[in-house]
Design a protein around this motif. Structure first.
Motif, PDB file in Angstrom:
ATOM      1  N   LYS A  79      53.378  28.718  43.010  1.00 59.43           N
ATOM      2  CA  LYS A  79      52.692  27.627  43.704  1.00 59.43           C
ATOM      3  C   LYS A  79      51.370  27.326  43.008  1.00 59.43           C
ATOM      4  O   LYS A  79      50.630  28.224  42.623  1.00 59.43           O
ATOM      5  CB  LYS A  79      52.400  28.020  45.154  1.00 59.43           C
ATOM      6  CG  LYS A  79      53.629  28.179  45.997  1.00 59.43           C
ATOM      7  CD  LYS A  79      53.871  26.935  46.787  1.00 59.43           C
ATOM      8  CE  LYS A  79      54.993  27.189  47.777  1.00 59.43           C
ATOM      9  NZ  LYS A  79      56.026  26.221  47.696  1.00 59.43           N
TER      10      LYS A  79
ATOM     11  N   GLY B 127      49.781  23.088  45.992  1.00 53.42           N
ATOM     12  CA  GLY B 127      50.872  23.419  46.898  1.00 53.42           C
ATOM     13  C   GLY B 127      52.245  23.152  46.307  1.00 53.42           C
ATOM     14  O   GLY B 127      53.249  23.625  46.819  1.00 53.42           O
ATOM     15  N   ASP B 128      52.304  22.392  45.194  1.00 47.60           N
ATOM     16  CA  ASP B 128      53.585  22.122  44.530  1.00 47.60           C
ATOM     17  C   ASP B 128      54.075  23.370  43.806  1.00 47.60           C
ATOM     18  O   ASP B 128      53.289  24.247  43.424  1.00 47.60           O
ATOM     19  CB  ASP B 128      53.432  21.006  43.487  1.00 47.60           C
ATOM     20  CG  ASP B 128      53.302  19.626  44.107  1.00 47.60           C
ATOM     21  OD1 ASP B 128      53.479  19.508  45.342  1.00 47.60           O
ATOM     22  OD2 ASP B 128      53.012  18.678  43.361  1.00 47.60           O
ATOM     23  N   ASP B 129      55.390  23.439  43.599  1.00 41.60           N
ATOM     24  CA  ASP B 129      55.970  24.492  42.764  1.00 41.60           C
ATOM     25  C   ASP B 129      55.781  24.112  41.304  1.00 41.60           C
ATOM     26  O   ASP B 129      55.863  22.938  40.945  1.00 41.60           O
ATOM     27  CB  ASP B 129      57.462  24.656  43.054  1.00 41.60           C
ATOM     28  CG  ASP B 129      57.724  25.310  44.404  1.00 41.60           C
ATOM     29  OD1 ASP B 129      56.829  26.015  44.894  1.00 41.60           O
ATOM     30  OD2 ASP B 129      58.820  25.114  44.948  1.00 41.60           O
TER      31      ASP B 129
END
Length: 116
Positions: free
Chosen positions: A49, A107-109
């Protein structure tokens, strides 16, 4: 008059050989895919993350020499993503291009291949 129909006596054998070759090719593709997956996992690659984005302004002019001669590129600074491992034990600094930096959100992968 009835038309003669020629039936190849080796038709069945040719069909079986073709099916066997197709199965062998598919098996080779499956083996290569699984082997690549094992190699990537053993190399330490992971999907973590993004916990932070940082931009460090360091305006510079980069000059490169190539087949087309001298080329100049203006660099605004360093674009950095901080990516946390799935277990939360480590944070990796990943330097990226501006387009990747602009598209990524906290917060993105993000898929990381650690350098040695």
């Amino acid at each position: 008059m009835k038309a003669k129909v020629y039936r190849d006596p080796d038709r069945g054998r040719i069909l079986l050989i073709g099916i066997a070759i197709a199965v062998a090719v598919l098996a080779a593709i499956a083996w290569a895919t699984l082997s690549l997956d094992r190699t990537m996992k053993s190399g330490g690659a992971f999907t973590g993350k993004i916990i932070a984005k940082e931009f460090t302004p360091e305006p510079a002019q980069e000059i490169s020499v190539g087949a087309g001669g001298l080329q100049s590129t203006r660099i605004d600074g360093e674009y950095l993503l901080k990516v946390e491992t799935p277990d939360g034990s480590r944070v990796f600094n990943v330097w990226v291009d501006r387009t990747v930096y602009d598209e990524a959100k906290v917060g993105d992968d993000y898929y990381v291949i650690p350098t040695p």
